[in-house]
Design an enzyme around this catalytic site. Structure first.
Site, PDB file in Angstrom:
ATOM      1  N   ALA A 496      15.795  18.116 -14.147  1.00 16.25           N
ATOM      2  CA  ALA A 496      16.027  18.689 -15.475  1.00 16.25           C
ATOM      3  C   ALA A 496      15.014  18.177 -16.488  1.00 16.25           C
ATOM      4  CB  ALA A 496      17.443  18.371 -15.944  1.00 16.25           C
ATOM      5  N   GLU A 497      14.610  16.930 -16.353  1.00 12.01           N
ATOM      6  CA  GLU A 497      13.720  16.325 -17.339  1.00 12.01           C
ATOM      7  C   GLU A 497      12.265  16.760 -17.166  1.00 12.01           C
ATOM      8  OE1 GLU A 497      14.102  14.447 -19.985  1.00 12.01           O
ATOM      9  OE2 GLU A 497      16.275  14.206 -19.891  1.00 12.01           O
ATOM     10  N   SER A 498      11.771  16.764 -15.937  1.00 14.44           N
ATOM     11  CA  SER A 498      10.326  16.949 -15.747  1.00 14.44           C
ATOM     12  C   SER A 498       9.952  17.923 -14.650  1.00 14.44           C
ATOM     13  CB  SER A 498       9.680  15.600 -15.426  1.00 14.44           C
ATOM     14  OG  SER A 498      10.081  15.159 -14.135  1.00 14.44           O
TER      15      SER A 498
END
Length: 656
Positions: A496-498
């Site tokens: 989700a982040e990167s």
């Protein structure tokens, strides 16, 4: 001139003589990386490029060298270089740089000789100015210039001469000025409104300036405006903007302008909807009343959602259910609202009505679908597909020059160039070839292509191994175990982040796989007694994942072992989570998530938790029940995955 042309042709011949793209490239990667670094320092020469001619990235190197001295490249020389480079994005980059210089020097014939569509707005305007300067104004010129004029946004200075020519030719009529002014009003661009008004007759110009003033700060003079559609539209745009800043002030202004915006007008309803939206989004005291004042015809999907969240935040379950019942069928039939309708009916003592809704929602491979499956007692819905195509198609893709260049550019850390090559590689590919291209990019470590390169079809969502890659698996497993976390949760948050891009960097300066701020990472390193290696070390997975996993474990500990609150804190900060818990301490986990005020966080938490289920599938083949994970229960049960049989969804129960 002749020597320059000969030089261009020599380079062209060298580039054209490149061997097949199947040649192993790994051994030369360091050499090419060094050449790009030299080019950026201004130290690479065309002779150096010639020595690297067998590499597919030599074209990019040539362009970087030539960009340093565009003055030495005349029209004929550019033609030769572009022909040699062929249809690769590097050629477009060189052409664009050369055209910008030609425009800056008013070399209109040169510009027109090499101008190509599509182009950005400044170059479009430069080309139109060149055509005007060379006496080439025709109907097509006028049409193109007017298309640029009719913009809600301010256009670059390069367009000013074009607009001046339009005005001189009488093409900027009052009607066209009003068109642009109304577009700008809806976009909230008062400055553009004033620009458009300058050529209007004074009486109209004065009204237009008053319209612009209202967009900036609504005023009572609007009550004296002409009572026509244009004035109503301006009043709507200004009050909708005001509602976001001060819903109470917008409501008072709306009531004061009842003659201009009567209750039965569309514009009145739109303003009421904005007032209700921004009141409910902050859970203001007037939320219920203002939501009730909005005509049902003025509701959109966002407002329907807030009509559920607002009573849900007050634990008024009956009112929340009534809000779902007022939704249009298509929205009410989504997994999210089927699940919440079932949950509300369950809590209100209607289990027989809840059961078919849970079963219907459980057919969706989403956060709410997985929660529904837990309640329905069914496997999680997952129908994964694998990339498989004829060998001929695979060879076609692997020989695609742009794809090879894209992957090599990614590997030598040139993401901007790589993105251009990727677009060129997949342009025109059919779905089967594009899937293969995405698979090759993911294999090479360019994992975000799985998100942005898949075919735009519903079926493409089922390629879960492409959409949810798993690089650094052993590192994630090790650090999750060290910090007492589930590997699937760590993988889900990283995705989700990167999207597993190790060199990802956010506008807020969060870095690396788990998107840590340097200050946060330094604090975690200090707490762990580890030496801090500096902000750039966060681009190294072996630094980022240990620190990020330790930070996630810290957030879970700060939130009583509840992963959903920890995920919210990871996104919005611990202080925000503490405020939300204090405001709604008794809400169950699923209700609490749905009532998070920040849209980004409200969507982020379910996304990470849904991803954790999919990474359970990737890592273990079965999943911990999402409800247990949500509520912090250590249960040992496991849930299987299955593809549900095609079936018609049951209708929603009738309203009570």
């Amino acid at each position: 001139m002749r020597s320059l042309l000969n030089s261009c042709l020599l380079i062209a011949a060298i580039v054209a003589a490149s061997p097949a793209l199947s040649e192993p490239l790994d051994a030369r990667r360091a050499e090419i990386q060094a050449a790009f670094a030299a080019a950026e320092r201004g130290e690479l020469t065309l002779a150096d490029v010639a020595r690297l001619q067998s590499h597919p990235l030599s074209g990019w190197l040539e362009v970087l060298v030539r960009e340093r001295d565009l003055a030495r490249l005349d029209r004929e020389g550019l033609t030769a270089v572009l022909e040699a480079l062929g249809p690769q994005p590097a050629a477009n980059r060189l052409r664009t740089a050369w055209l910008r210089r030609a425009a800056a020097e008013n070399r209109w014939q040169d510009l027109l000789a090499h101008y190509r569509e599509p182009a950005d707005t400044p170059l479009q305007c430069a080309a139109l100015q060149a055509r005007a300067a060379t006496g080439s104004i025709d109907a097509a010129w006028t049409e193109a210039a007017l298309a640029l004029w009719l913009s809600a946004d301010s256009q670059p200075a390069a367009c000013d001469p074009v607009f001046a020519t339009l005005a001189q030719r009488g093409e900027l009529s009052a009607e066209r000025r009003w068109q642009r002014l109304e577009l700008a009003a809806r976009a909230g661009n008062a400055g553009v409104m004033r620009t458009a008004a300058r050529g209007l007759p004074e009486g109209e110009a004065a009204l237009a300036r008053d319209y612009a003033a209202f967009i900036e700060a609504p005023h009572p003079r609007a009550s004296g405006w002409p009572r026509d559609a244009r004035s109503r539209g301006i009043a709507e745009a200004g009050l909708v903007r005001l509602a976001r800043r001060d819903a109470g002030a917008a409501e008072r202004q709306l009531e004061a302008l009842s003659a201009l915006l009567p209750k039965d007008s569309r514009e009145h309803g739109a303003v009421r909807a904005a007032i209700a939206l921004w009141t409910a989004a902050s859970y203001g005291a007037e939320s219920a009343r203002r939501l009730a004042a909005v005509p049902l015809t003025a509701y959109d999907d966002a407002l329907h959602g807030w009509a559920v969240r607002e009573p849900l935040s007050r634990n008024d379950l009956a009112a929340a259910l009534a809000a779902i019942e007022r939704m249009p069928a298509a929205l009410r039939g989504t997994a999210q609202w089927q699940y919440f309708e079932a949950r509300l009916r369950e809590d209100l003592g209607q289990p027989e009505a809840a059961t078919p809704l849970f079963a219907a929602a459980a057919r969706s491979p989403t956060f709410h679908g997985f929660l529904a499956a837990d309640r329905a007692g069914t496997p999680y819905a997952l129908c994964p597909r694998e990339v498989s195509s004829e060998r001929r198609l695979v060879r076609d893709v692997e020989r695609n020059a742009a794809l090879v260049r894209a992957i090599e550019l990614f590997r030598i850390r040139r993401p901007a160039f790589a993105a251009l090559e990727w677009q060129a590689a997949v342009a025109g590919m059919d779905d089967a070839r594009r899937l293969i291209a995405v698979a090759r990019a993911v294999e090479a470590g360019w994992t975000d292509r799985a998100l942005f390169g898949l075919p735009a079809t519903p079926d493409s969502q089922a390629y879960y191994r492409l959409r949810f890659p798993l690089p650094h698996e052993s590192l994630i497993r090790r650090e999750a175990r060290r910090n007492g976390l589930e590997p699937s949760l760590v993988a889900a948050l990283t995705r989700a982040e990167s999207a597993f891009m190790a060199e990802a960097r956010s506008p807020a300066n969060a870095r690396g796989l788990m998107q840590l701020l340097p200050s946060t990472a330094e604090g975690v390193a200090r707490r762990l007694g580890q030496p801090w290696q500096g902000p750039d070390s966060l681009f190294n997975p072996t630094v980022n994942v240990p620190l990020g996993t330790a930070y996630l474990a810290q957030r879970i500990g700060d939130n009583g072992g509840l992963a959903y609150r920890a995920i919210a804190a990871y996104n919005a900060g611990q202080g925000a989570v503490q405020r939300w818990v204090a405001a709604r301490p008794a809400l169950p986990a699923d209700y609490w998530i749905e009532t998070i005020p920040f849209r980004e966080t409200r969507e982020y938490v379910p996304r990470v938790l849904a991803f954790s289920v999919i990474y359970d599938w990737r890592l273990e083949g079965h999943a911990r029940p999402l409800t247990d994970r949500l509520e912090g229960r250590p249960g040992s049960d496991r849930r299987d995955f299955a593809c549900p049989e095609p079936a018609a969804l049951p209708p929603s129960p009738p309203a009570n």
